[in-house]
Design an enzyme around this catalytic site. Structure first.
Site, mmCIF file in Angstrom:
data_model
loop_
_atom_site.group_PDB
_atom_site.id
_atom_site.type_symbol
_atom_site.label_atom_id
_atom_site.label_comp_id
_atom_site.label_asym_id
_atom_site.label_seq_id
_atom_site.Cartn_x
_atom_site.Cartn_y
_atom_site.Cartn_z
ATOM 1 N N ASP A 70 48.453 -77.431 28.879
ATOM 2 C CA ASP A 70 48.263 -76.085 28.349
ATOM 3 C C ASP A 70 47.098 -75.489 29.143
ATOM 4 O O ASP A 70 46.299 -76.216 29.752
ATOM 5 C CB ASP A 70 47.972 -76.081 26.849
ATOM 6 C CG ASP A 70 48.212 -74.685 26.254
ATOM 7 O OD1 ASP A 70 48.293 -73.703 27.036
ATOM 8 O OD2 ASP A 70 48.307 -74.557 25.021
HETATM 9 C C1 BGC Z 1 48.963 -71.110 25.072
HETATM 10 C C2 BGC Z 1 50.285 -71.496 25.692
HETATM 11 C C3 BGC Z 1 50.608 -70.577 26.822
HETATM 12 C C4 BGC Z 1 49.473 -70.629 27.832
HETATM 13 C C5 BGC Z 1 49.682 -69.738 29.031
HETATM 14 C C6 BGC Z 1 47.866 -70.960 26.099
HETATM 15 O O1 BGC Z 1 46.760 -70.348 25.531
HETATM 16 O O2 BGC Z 1 48.584 -72.073 24.114
HETATM 17 O O3 BGC Z 1 51.292 -71.444 24.720
HETATM 18 O O4 BGC Z 1 51.833 -70.905 27.394
HETATM 19 O O5 BGC Z 1 48.286 -70.214 27.198
HETATM 20 O O6 BGC Z 1 49.535 -68.413 28.671
#
Ligand code: BGC
Length: 755
Positions: A226
C-alpha cells in the site's frame, strides 16, 4: 507466470530500482534492459488517473461506478464481472496496467471509515463478488490489485495498529475472501495492508506474504505495498514484498544494495522480487490512448446502482410511485436529491464523466407535479450561501418549515437524507443520521403520511426510532454517478428492487459484536468477537436487529418450495423451487445458510455458503440450483494447523435473508480424516474418545492394576460421576495420583497411539 523473454541480467542496483516506483503511479523503467514503466492507479470503482502533476487526488474524468457498499448489495457476480470488464476497457483507453482494487477487507464494524469501499461482513459473499470483478477486469488484459492484505478493517491508526486476531478467525473470516479470489482468479497483484497483523507489519510479514499467499494458495503474481506501507525495505523484500510504492525510493533502494552487499539479504530474494516486477511489466504492453463507450458505461453504472438499492420497508404498497393512486404531486425534499452523495473520500474518489441527480430524474420520469425543498444545509450549501456556523441553526429551521409546508401540500413526500461524509483515513463516530435530517424526517412524516425516506450513506445508518414514522424506506448507499437515475428507476417501478443487505443493520451501535473492541488503543486492536463477526455474532447471541443480513424487499413476493440436497465429492448440491407469487417480474436472491448441530467446535448458528440471484417472471416458478463448495464447509482446526471438514448432518436452510429461512434440507457429509495426535497433555476423556487411545489406555490401566496395589482406575472411569471428575485430567499428570502410569509407560502409550 511468464517471464519477459530475452531480458539481459540486471545489476543489483537495477534490481533494487525495479522494486520501487519511479513516482506516485509508475514503476521504474530500466531502459538499458528494455523494461518500460507501467501505470498502477486507483481504483476500485473507477479509474482515477491523475490529471495534472500538482494534484495527486484529482483524476481525469472516468465512469464512477457504484462503490463496493452498493455492488456488495447486488449479490450478483454477473454484474460485478461486467463492471470489471468496463473498468478494464477504461484502463486500456488510459494505458493503465493495474487498477488498484478490489478492496475486500471485511466490514468488521459499522464505524469502519472505508466500509463504503468494502463489500460485506461475510467472506463468502465478498469472495464470490470480488472473484467475478477480478475476472472481468483481467479478461481485458488489465491487472487487479487485491487489497488490503490483510485485516485492514479500520482507519484509526491504520498505519501502525496491530490487528490482534486468533488464527481460526483469521483463516475463516479475514483471510477467507483473499484465499478465494487468489485461488480462483489469480489477480496480477495483491496489495499489502498498512497495519500490523499480530504485531508484524503486513509489509514485512513473511508468514502472510510468502508462507500463506504463495506457499499455501499458490499465488503467482506480484505483491505491491500500500502507498507508504513499507517501514523497512530490507525486511519487506525478505518477507516477500516485490514492489514498494510510491517512489522514488532511492534510500530504500540503496539499503537493499547494501544489505545484499553485506550478506543481510539473500540476493536471490531481491532477484525474485525484481523478476516479478519485470514479469508484471511484461504482461501489460503499452497501449495507444484510446476511447471507450462512456454512454454505455454510464448505463451500466445505472443498471448496477438500480440493482444495489435495498427496499427496507414498504407498508401499504406506497412504492412504486407509478402504481400509487393519487400521486399527482410529489414533494422532493432534501439537498441530497439535488446534490447527490454518490461516493466516499480518499484514494477512490473519481471525477465522474457525468452526474445524475435524483431530482432531475424524478422530474423526467413522471407527469406528476414535482416540487423541491432542500430541507437542510450541507457543508457545501452553507459555504455557497455564505451561512456562518452560528447561523446554520436558524437557516436549518427555515428550510425545515419550507419543507414541511411543501410536504403538506403534496400527495407524496420523498425525503433524501443520509450521512454527510465517509472517507478513507478516518473511522466514523456513530451510526446516527445528523440531527437536522432526523428532525426533517419526523416533521415531514407528521405532515404527510405518504413519506418515503431515501438514504445515502457509505456506512450503516441506524433506523430507530424514525423508521416507525414512515411507511417506506429505500437504502440508496453511495451509488456512483448514475445513482440519481437508478433511484428514480426504483421509485417508479422501472426497476423492481432486488438489493439485499450485505451487512446487518443493528438496533443500536452498542449491540454490535465488535463494539467493545473497536478501534482499540495503544497500537493494538483486539478482534475479541473472534469468528462471531457481523450476523454470526448477532445470531449467536440471539439478538434482535433492525434489518438482518441478506434482507431486502421487492415489489413482488416470492414463495419457496421444499429444498433438497445431495452431498457430492465437491460439496453439496441443492435445489429449491421458488415462485414469484406477485404480479410483477422480479429478482430473488436465494440464500443458503449452513449449520452443523452438535459440531465439535464453536460455530455461528448459521453461515452463508451459497446464493443465487435469479430473475423470475410474475407467476412463474424456477427450480433454483445452488452449490456449496466442500472447502466452504471446512473449519480451521488449530490443533492440526489445517482445514477440516467435520463429518455429520449439515442443515442447509434456504431463504430470503439470514432471518427469513423458508425451507431446510439436511444432508450427511462425510468428514475428513482429521485425527488429533494424543499427547501427555491430552485428557483422560480425550484418550478414551479416541478409538486407538481408548484401547491402549484401558489395556495399560488393566495391566497396571492387575497386581492389586494401584487404585481401581478402570472401575472409576466406568462410573459416570467419577469420570466427569477424572476425565479432564491430562494423562501426563495422572501419575501424581498413583495411577501407576510412570513416564516410560506413558511414552510407550504415546508412541503406540500416534503410530
Ligand atoms: C490506499 C489504497 C490506495 C493507495 C493508492 C492508499 O492510501 O489505502 O487503497 O490504492 O493509497 O492511492
Amino acid at each position: 507466470m511468464a517471464h519477459t523473454p530475452g531480458l539481459p541480467g540486471l545489476s543489483t542496483a537495477e534490481q533494487a530500482a525495479l522494486t520501487s516506483g519511479s513516482d506516485f503511479w509508475h514503476s521504474t523503467p530500466i531502459e538499458s534492459a528494455g523494461v518500460p514503466a507501467i501505470t498502477l492507479t486507483d481504483g476500485p470503482h473507477g479509474v482515477r488517473l491523475q490529471a495534472n502533476r500538482d494534484d495527486m487526488l484529482t483524476g481525469r474524468p472516468a465512469t464512477c461506478f457504484p462503490p463496493a457498499v452498493a455492488t456488495g448489495s447486488t449479490w450478483d457476480p454477473e454484474l460485478l464481472r461486467r463492471m470489471g470488464e468496463a473498468l478494464g476497457d477504461e484502463c486500456r483507453a488510459m494505458d493503465v496496467a493495474v487498477l488498484l482494487g478490489p478492496g475486500i477487507n471485511l466490514k468488521r464494524s459499522p464505524l469502519g471509515g472505508r466500509d463504503f469501499e468494502y463489500f460485506s461482513e461475510d467472506p463468502v459473499l465478498t469472495g464470490i463478488l470480488a472473484t467475478a470483478w477480478v475476472r472481468g477486469l483481467q479478461s481485458r488484459g488489465v491487472g487487479a490489485s487485491l487489497k488490503h492484505f490483510a485485516v485492514n478493517s479500520q482507519e484509526t491508526d491504520r498505519m501502525r495498529v496491530s490487528a490482534d486476531v486468533d488464527e481460526r478467525t483469521l483463516r475463516e473470516l479475514y483471510l477467507r475472501a483473499f484465499q478465494r479470489v487468489v485461488t480462483q482468479a489469480q489477480p496480477w497483484t495483491v496489495m499489502c495492508a498498512y497495519n500490523r497483523l499480530n504485531g508484524v507489519y503486513a509489509s514485512q510479514n513473511r508468514w502472510l506474504l510468502t508462507d500463506v499467499l504463495r506457499g499455501e494458495w499458490a499465488f503467482e503474481g506480484l505483491v505491491v505495498s500500500d502507498w507508504g506501507a513499507v517501514a523497512d525495505r530490507v525486511a519487506a523484500v525478505a518477507a516477500g514484498l516485490d514492489l514498494t510504492m510510491p517512489g522514488p525510493a532511492d534510500a530504500g533502494d540503496r539499503a537493499l544494495v547494501d544489505a545484499v552487499g553485506d550478506g543481510r539479504l539473500d540476493p536471490a530474494l531481491l532477484r525474485t522480487a525484481a523478476d516479478r516486477v519485470r514479469a508484471l511489466v511484461g504482461r501489460a504492453p503499452a497501449r495507444p490512448a484510446g476511447g471507450y463507450d462512456a454512454e454505455a458505461h454510464h448505463e451500466l453504472a445505472r443498471e448496477i446502482a438500480g440493482r444495489a438499492i435495498v427496499l427496507l420497508k414498504n407498508e401499504g404498497g406506497v412504492l412504486p410511485l407509478a402504481a400509487a393512486d393519487g400521486a399527482r404531486s410529489i414533494a422532493v425534499i432534501g439537498e441530497f436529491a439535488r446534490t447527490p452523495r454518490y461516493q466516499g473520500g480518499g484514494s477512490s474518489l473519481i471525477t465522474p464523466t457525468r452526474l445524475d441527480d435524483a431530482l432531475t430524474e424524478i422530474i423526467a420520469a413522471t407527469e406528476a407535479e414535482v416540487s423541491f425543498s432542500p430541507g437542510y444545509l450541507t457543508g457545501d450549501t452553507a459555504a455557497q450561501e455564505g451561512v456562518g456556523k452560528q447561523d446554520e441553526g436558524a437557516e436549518d429551521q427555515d428550510l425545515l418549515a419550507e419543507a414541511v409546508a411543501l410536504a403538506q401540500a403534496s400527495d407524496v413526500a420523498l425525503v433524501f437524507v443520509g450521512s454527510t461524509s465517509e472517507t478513507e483515513g478516518a473511522d466514523r463516530e456513530g451510526i446516527d443520521l445528523p440531527a437536522a435530517h432526523l428532525e426533517l424526517i419526523e416533521r415531514v412524516a407528521a405532515a404527510n403520511p405518504r413519506t418515503v425516506v431515501v438514504l445515502s450513506n457509505g456506512g450503516v445508518l441506524g433506523t430507530r426510532p424514525w423508521e416507525a414514522r414512515v411507511p417506506a424506506i429505500l437504502e440508496g448507499w453511495l451509488l456512483g454517478q448514475a445513482g440519481g437515475s437508478a433511484i428514480a428507476d426504483v421509485l417508479f417501478g422501472v426497476v423492481n428492487p432486488s438489493g439485499r443487505l450485505a451487512e446487518t443493520i443493528p438496533l443500536k451501535l452498542s449491540d454490535h459484536p465488535s463494539y467493545l473492541d473497536f478501534p482499540g488503543e495503544n497500537g493494538h486492536v483486539r478482534y475479541g468477537e473472534g469468528i462471531y463477526v457481523g450476523y454470526r455474532g448477532f445470531d449467536a447471541r440471539e439478538q434482535e436487529v433492525a434489518y438482518p443480513f441478506g434482507f431486502g424487499l421487492s415489489y413482488t413476493t416470492f414463495e419457496y418450495g421444499q429444498a433438497s440436497a445431495v452431498a457430492t465429492i465437491d460439496g453439496i448440491e441443492l435445489r429449491v423451487p421458488v415462485t414469484n407469487a406477485g404480479g410483477r417480474d422480479g429478482r430473488e436472491v436465494v440464500q443458503v445458510y449452513v449449520s452443523l448441530p452438535g459440531s465439535a467446535v464453536g460455530r455461528a448458528p448459521r453461515e452463508l455458503k451459497a446464493f443465487a440471484n435469479v430473475a423470475i417472471a410474475a407467476g412463474e416458478t424456477v427450480e433454483v440450483a445452488l452449490s456449496v463448495d466442500r472447502s466452504d464447509l471446512a473449519y480451521w482446526e488449530t490443533r492440526l494447523g489445517r482445514w477440516v471438514v467435520e463429518g455429520g448432518d449439515y442443515h442447509c436452510a434456504v431463504g430470503a435473508s439470514s432471518r427469513d429461512l423458508r425451507t431446510t434440507a439436511v444432508v450427511t457429509v462425510p468428514g475428513d480424516d482429521a485425527r488429533i495426535p494424543l499427547t501427555p497433555d491430552s485428557t483422560v476423556a480425550e484418550w478414551l474418545a479416541d478409538p486407538r487411545g481408548a484401547k491402549l489406555l484401558t489395556e495399560a490401566f488393566a495391566a497396571a492394576t492387575a497386581g492389586g496395589d494401584a487404585p481401581p482406575i478402570l472401575a472409576m472411569l466406568a462410573d459416570p460421576s467419577l469420570m466427569e471428575f477424572i476425565g479432564s485430567f491430562p494423562l501426563g499428570r495422572m501419575a501424581a495420583f498413583g495411577t501407576a502410569l510412570p513416564p516410560e509407560t506413558l511414552q510407550k502409550l504415546l508412541a503406540a497411539a500416534n503410530d
